[in-house]
Design a protein around this motif. Structure first.
Motif, PDB file in Angstrom:
ATOM      1  N   ASN A   1      17.366 -47.846  13.712  1.00  0.00           N
ATOM      2  CA  ASN A   1      16.199 -48.454  12.734  1.00  0.00           C
ATOM      3  C   ASN A   1      16.777 -48.312  11.357  1.00  0.00           C
ATOM      4  OD1 ASN A   1      13.057 -48.371  13.871  1.00  0.00           O
ATOM      5  ND2 ASN A   1      14.136 -47.099  14.844  1.00  0.00           N
ATOM      6  N   ARG A   2      16.365 -49.198  10.513  1.00  0.00           N
ATOM      7  CA  ARG A   2      16.808 -49.126   9.030  1.00  0.00           C
ATOM      8  C   ARG A   2      15.864 -49.778   8.123  1.00  0.00           C
ATOM      9  NH1 ARG A   2      22.194 -48.596   7.293  1.00  0.00           N
ATOM     10  NH2 ARG A   2      22.538 -48.857   5.038  1.00  0.00           N
ATOM     11  N   SER A   3      15.435 -49.172   7.322  1.00  0.00           N
ATOM     12  CA  SER A   3      14.675 -49.978   6.315  1.00  0.00           C
ATOM     13  C   SER A   3      15.281 -50.550   5.137  1.00  0.00           C
ATOM     14  CB  SER A   3      13.627 -48.887   5.754  1.00  0.00           C
ATOM     15  OG  SER A   3      12.784 -48.459   6.786  1.00  0.00           O
ATOM     16  N   PHE A   4      14.736 -51.655   4.670  1.00  0.00           N
ATOM     17  CA  PHE A   4      15.444 -52.433   3.728  1.00  0.00           C
ATOM     18  C   PHE A   4      14.469 -52.802   2.756  1.00  0.00           C
ATOM     19  CE2 PHE A   4      17.860 -53.443   7.611  1.00  0.00           C
ATOM     20  CZ  PHE A   4      19.137 -53.241   7.207  1.00  0.00           C
ATOM     21  N   ASP A   5      14.856 -52.860   1.379  1.00  0.00           N
ATOM     22  CA  ASP A   5      14.105 -53.201   0.151  1.00  0.00           C
ATOM     23  C   ASP A   5      14.140 -54.523  -0.188  1.00  0.00           C
ATOM     24  OD1 ASP A   5      13.425 -50.196  -0.472  1.00  0.00           O
ATOM     25  OD2 ASP A   5      15.350 -50.163  -1.532  1.00  0.00           O
ATOM     26  N   ALA A   6      13.422 -55.171   0.940  1.00  0.00           N
ATOM     27  CA  ALA A   6      13.139 -56.582   0.787  1.00  0.00           C
ATOM     28  C   ALA A   6      11.985 -56.957   1.545  1.00  0.00           C
ATOM     29  CB  ALA A   6      14.310 -57.376   1.061  1.00  0.00           C
ATOM     30  N   PRO A   7      11.386 -58.230   1.177  1.00  0.00           N
ATOM     31  CA  PRO A   7      10.127 -58.594   1.917  1.00  0.00           C
ATOM     32  C   PRO A   7      10.494 -59.176   3.334  1.00  0.00           C
ATOM     33  CG  PRO A   7      10.396 -59.856  -0.223  1.00  0.00           C
ATOM     34  CD  PRO A   7      11.505 -59.077   0.164  1.00  0.00           C
ATOM     35  N   ILE A   8       9.552 -58.909   4.266  1.00  0.00           N
ATOM     36  CA  ILE A   8       9.911 -59.215   5.843  1.00  0.00           C
ATOM     37  C   ILE A   8      10.612 -60.645   6.011  1.00  0.00           C
ATOM     38  CG2 ILE A   8       7.522 -59.867   6.232  1.00  0.00           C
ATOM     39  CD1 ILE A   8       7.879 -58.694   8.786  1.00  0.00           C
ATOM     40  N   ASP A   9      10.166 -61.637   5.373  1.00  0.00           N
ATOM     41  CA  ASP A   9      10.566 -62.839   5.303  1.00  0.00           C
ATOM     42  C   ASP A   9      12.023 -62.944   4.831  1.00  0.00           C
ATOM     43  OD1 ASP A   9       8.423 -64.810   6.602  1.00  0.00           O
ATOM     44  OD2 ASP A   9       7.271 -64.190   4.773  1.00  0.00           O
ATOM     45  N   VAL A  10      12.388 -62.516   3.884  1.00  0.00           N
ATOM     46  CA  VAL A  10      13.818 -62.506   3.449  1.00  0.00           C
ATOM     47  C   VAL A  10      14.714 -61.710   4.524  1.00  0.00           C
ATOM     48  CG1 VAL A  10      15.280 -61.771   1.631  1.00  0.00           C
ATOM     49  CG2 VAL A  10      12.931 -62.638   1.027  1.00  0.00           C
ATOM     50  N   VAL A  11      14.255 -60.736   4.964  1.00  0.00           N
ATOM     51  CA  VAL A  11      15.152 -59.922   5.975  1.00  0.00           C
ATOM     52  C   VAL A  11      15.112 -60.804   7.037  1.00  0.00           C
ATOM     53  CG1 VAL A  11      15.344 -57.956   7.253  1.00  0.00           C
ATOM     54  CG2 VAL A  11      14.535 -57.847   5.020  1.00  0.00           C
ATOM     55  N   PHE A  12      14.072 -61.319   7.630  1.00  0.00           N
ATOM     56  CA  PHE A  12      14.094 -62.327   8.837  1.00  0.00           C
ATOM     57  C   PHE A  12      15.215 -63.267   8.577  1.00  0.00           C
ATOM     58  CE2 PHE A  12      12.753 -65.385  11.964  1.00  0.00           C
ATOM     59  CZ  PHE A  12      12.518 -64.662  12.897  1.00  0.00           C
ATOM     60  N   ASP A  13      15.393 -64.079   7.322  1.00  0.00           N
ATOM     61  CA  ASP A  13      16.058 -65.011   7.169  1.00  0.00           C
ATOM     62  C   ASP A  13      17.608 -64.620   7.468  1.00  0.00           C
ATOM     63  OD1 ASP A  13      14.183 -67.138   6.856  1.00  0.00           O
ATOM     64  OD2 ASP A  13      14.260 -66.819   4.584  1.00  0.00           O
ATOM     65  N   MET A  14      17.687 -63.449   6.985  1.00  0.00           N
ATOM     66  CA  MET A  14      19.105 -62.800   6.990  1.00  0.00           C
ATOM     67  C   MET A  14      19.698 -62.569   8.456  1.00  0.00           C
ATOM     68  SD  MET A  14      19.872 -62.462   3.915  1.00  0.00           S
ATOM     69  CE  MET A  14      21.375 -61.413   3.572  1.00  0.00           C
ATOM     70  N   TRP A  15      18.710 -62.624   9.618  1.00  0.00           N
ATOM     71  CA  TRP A  15      19.100 -62.624  10.868  1.00  0.00           C
ATOM     72  C   TRP A  15      19.017 -63.917  11.389  1.00  0.00           C
ATOM     73  CZ3 TRP A  15      20.008 -58.314  14.093  1.00  0.00           C
ATOM     74  CH2 TRP A  15      19.800 -57.002  13.611  1.00  0.00           C
ATOM     75  N   THR A  16      18.614 -65.019  10.930  1.00  0.00           N
ATOM     76  CA  THR A  16      18.534 -66.308  11.843  1.00  0.00           C
ATOM     77  C   THR A  16      19.358 -67.505  10.957  1.00  0.00           C
ATOM     78  OG1 THR A  16      16.328 -66.508  10.557  1.00  0.00           O
ATOM     79  CG2 THR A  16      16.349 -65.756  12.604  1.00  0.00           C
ATOM     80  N   LEU A  17      19.485 -67.400   9.681  1.00  0.00           N
ATOM     81  CA  LEU A  17      20.435 -68.515   8.840  1.00  0.00           C
ATOM     82  C   LEU A  17      21.787 -68.203   9.017  1.00  0.00           C
ATOM     83  CD1 LEU A  17      17.835 -68.961   5.681  1.00  0.00           C
ATOM     84  CD2 LEU A  17      18.051 -69.991   8.161  1.00  0.00           C
ATOM     85  N   PRO A  18      22.686 -69.064   9.620  1.00  0.00           N
ATOM     86  CA  PRO A  18      23.961 -69.128   9.784  1.00  0.00           C
ATOM     87  C   PRO A  18      24.929 -68.436   8.688  1.00  0.00           C
ATOM     88  CG  PRO A  18      23.137 -70.837  10.912  1.00  0.00           C
ATOM     89  CD  PRO A  18      21.992 -70.433   9.998  1.00  0.00           C
ATOM     90  N   GLU A  19      24.460 -69.044   7.226  1.00  0.00           N
ATOM     91  CA  GLU A  19      25.021 -68.840   6.206  1.00  0.00           C
ATOM     92  C   GLU A  19      25.066 -67.064   5.815  1.00  0.00           C
ATOM     93  OE1 GLU A  19      21.441 -70.797   4.688  1.00  0.00           O
ATOM     94  OE2 GLU A  19      22.732 -70.682   6.372  1.00  0.00           O
ATOM     95  N   HIS A  20      23.853 -66.588   6.267  1.00  0.00           N
ATOM     96  CA  HIS A  20      23.824 -65.286   6.061  1.00  0.00           C
ATOM     97  C   HIS A  20      24.398 -64.296   7.231  1.00  0.00           C
ATOM     98  CE1 HIS A  20      21.493 -66.172   2.729  1.00  0.00           C
ATOM     99  NE2 HIS A  20      20.303 -66.619   3.430  1.00  0.00           N
ATOM    100  N   ILE A  21      24.088 -64.917   8.408  1.00  0.00           N
ATOM    101  CA  ILE A  21      24.431 -63.866   9.540  1.00  0.00           C
ATOM    102  C   ILE A  21      26.083 -63.562   9.249  1.00  0.00           C
ATOM    103  CG2 ILE A  21      24.938 -63.889  11.808  1.00  0.00           C
ATOM    104  CD1 ILE A  21      22.444 -65.867  12.423  1.00  0.00           C
ATOM    105  N   VAL A  22      27.104 -64.332   9.008  1.00  0.00           N
ATOM    106  CA  VAL A  22      28.179 -64.402   9.250  1.00  0.00           C
ATOM    107  C   VAL A  22      28.831 -63.383   8.165  1.00  0.00           C
ATOM    108  CG1 VAL A  22      28.790 -66.556  10.206  1.00  0.00           C
ATOM    109  CG2 VAL A  22      28.721 -66.397   7.570  1.00  0.00           C
ATOM    110  N   ARG A  23      27.852 -63.209   7.096  1.00  0.00           N
ATOM    111  CA  ARG A  23      28.303 -62.415   5.999  1.00  0.00           C
ATOM    112  C   ARG A  23      28.330 -61.010   6.158  1.00  0.00           C
ATOM    113  NH1 ARG A  23      25.160 -64.364   0.895  1.00  0.00           N
ATOM    114  NH2 ARG A  23      26.661 -63.048  -0.237  1.00  0.00           N
TER     115      ARG A  23
END
Length: 317
Positions: A161-183
């Motif tokens: 588990n890990r908690s992040f200081d960001a809204p859930i939609d923003v965090v979800f995008d980091m897992w699903t948008l290719p430009e974020h995933i690779v970073r």
């Protein structure tokens, strides 16, 4: 991992896929506690346990470096299946570090564990927060999830588990948008290239990772469930450059196919907890299962490095 209600408190909330009686027993039975209590790599020996107000739990925690840590837990409140209040971190030669209140509640067969650690001051809370992070203490609650899963299904899994200081939609995008995933997703030291990305149910992705030493890895991901912004389920396999199934070059007995379930939980408007559950599926040999269990500490280290990168990206906006 941590949310606060007061400056001198740290709070941890987890939802376990087990009835409250099973979670309570895992907490209060010394034999079960020995299976999960403490950071990864630590073991414990219970000397005595008297679970009642005014009673104590005396145990020694054995670190992976061979150092022993005597501990005495002093119980103040014990309400079966509902509540524990105790002082943590004390011993014969030192006072307790903080007061802990744990609330247990069940809904639809799942148990919520709501824990609050109360320190003498906000400064002490910051010190304890850093100490827990440095010692890998957050993994204690992941190990509990693994233990409960093994108790109910007989299957081994890995949880983090890990908690992040960001809204859930923003965090979800980091897992699903290719430009974020690779970073952020590749292990520390590796660079990732998405050769094909199909983030849809039934979609298959193909990636390449390489590090400075020239180690090259290829992998395939197939998405089974995508429920925005709450859940991602996918399988992952190592493959060669032509997408033929292969094995990790440095882990030939690693299970061929892994199932990854990622859930996202809003802990507030600006905070999201991510829970990753990893488990082997399909035909798994005893040697592969043993390799998976043995590598849990390494998986924790690898995911922690990736999560640190994700945390930095979210902080940078």
């Amino acid at each position: 991992m941590v949310a606060r209600s007061k400056p001198n408190e740290l709070r941890i909330t987890r939802v376990y896929d087990a009835p409250v009686a099973a979670v309570w027993d895992a907490w209060t039975d010394p034999d079960q506690a020995a299976q999960w209590w403490g950071p990864r790599g630590f073991t414990i020996t219970t000397h005595s346990k008297d679970l009642r107000p005014g009673g104590s739990w005396d145990y020694t925690m054995h670190g992976p470096d061979g150092v022993d840590w005597p501990n005495t837990t002093l119980y103040h409140e014990v309400v079966e299946y509902e509540k524990l209040v105790y002082d943590h971190g004390g011993a014969a030669d030192r006072p307790p570090l903080f007061r802990v209140t744990v609330l247990f509640s069940e809904s639809e067969g799942k148990t919520t564990m709501d824990m609050t650690m109360t320190m003498a001051s906000p400064e002490a809370a910051e010190q304890i927060k850093q100490h827990i992070k440095d010692a890998g203490g957050n993994a204690t609650w992941d190990r509990l999830a693994e233990h409960l899963g093994m108790q109910s299904t007989g299957k081994e899994c890995f949880v983090i588990n890990r908690s992040f200081d960001a809204p859930i939609d923003v965090v979800f995008d980091m897992w699903t948008l290719p430009e974020h995933i690779v970073r952020w997703l590749p292990p520390t030291g590796f660079v990732m290239e998405l050769l094909r990305e199909e983030t849809r149910v039934g979609g298959k992705s193909f990636y390449r990772m390489v590090n400075e030493a020239g180690v090259e890895l290829f992998g395939c991901v197939e998405y089974r469930e995508i429920e925005r912004p709450d859940r991602l389920v996918s399988t992952q396999e190592f493959c060669d450059a032509e997408e033929n199934l292969s094995r990790h070059p440095m882990a030939p007995v690693w299970p061929a196919t892994m199932l990854r379930t990622v859930t996202f939980t809003a802990e507030g408007p600006q905070s999201t907890r991510v829970t990753v559950v990893w488990e082997p599926i399909g035909h798994v040999t005893p040697a592969e299962r043993a390799a998976f269990v043995e590598e849990r500490s390494g998986m924790t280290q690898g995911w922690t490095g990736s999560f640190d990168k994700l945390e930095a990206l979210l902080a940078a906006g």
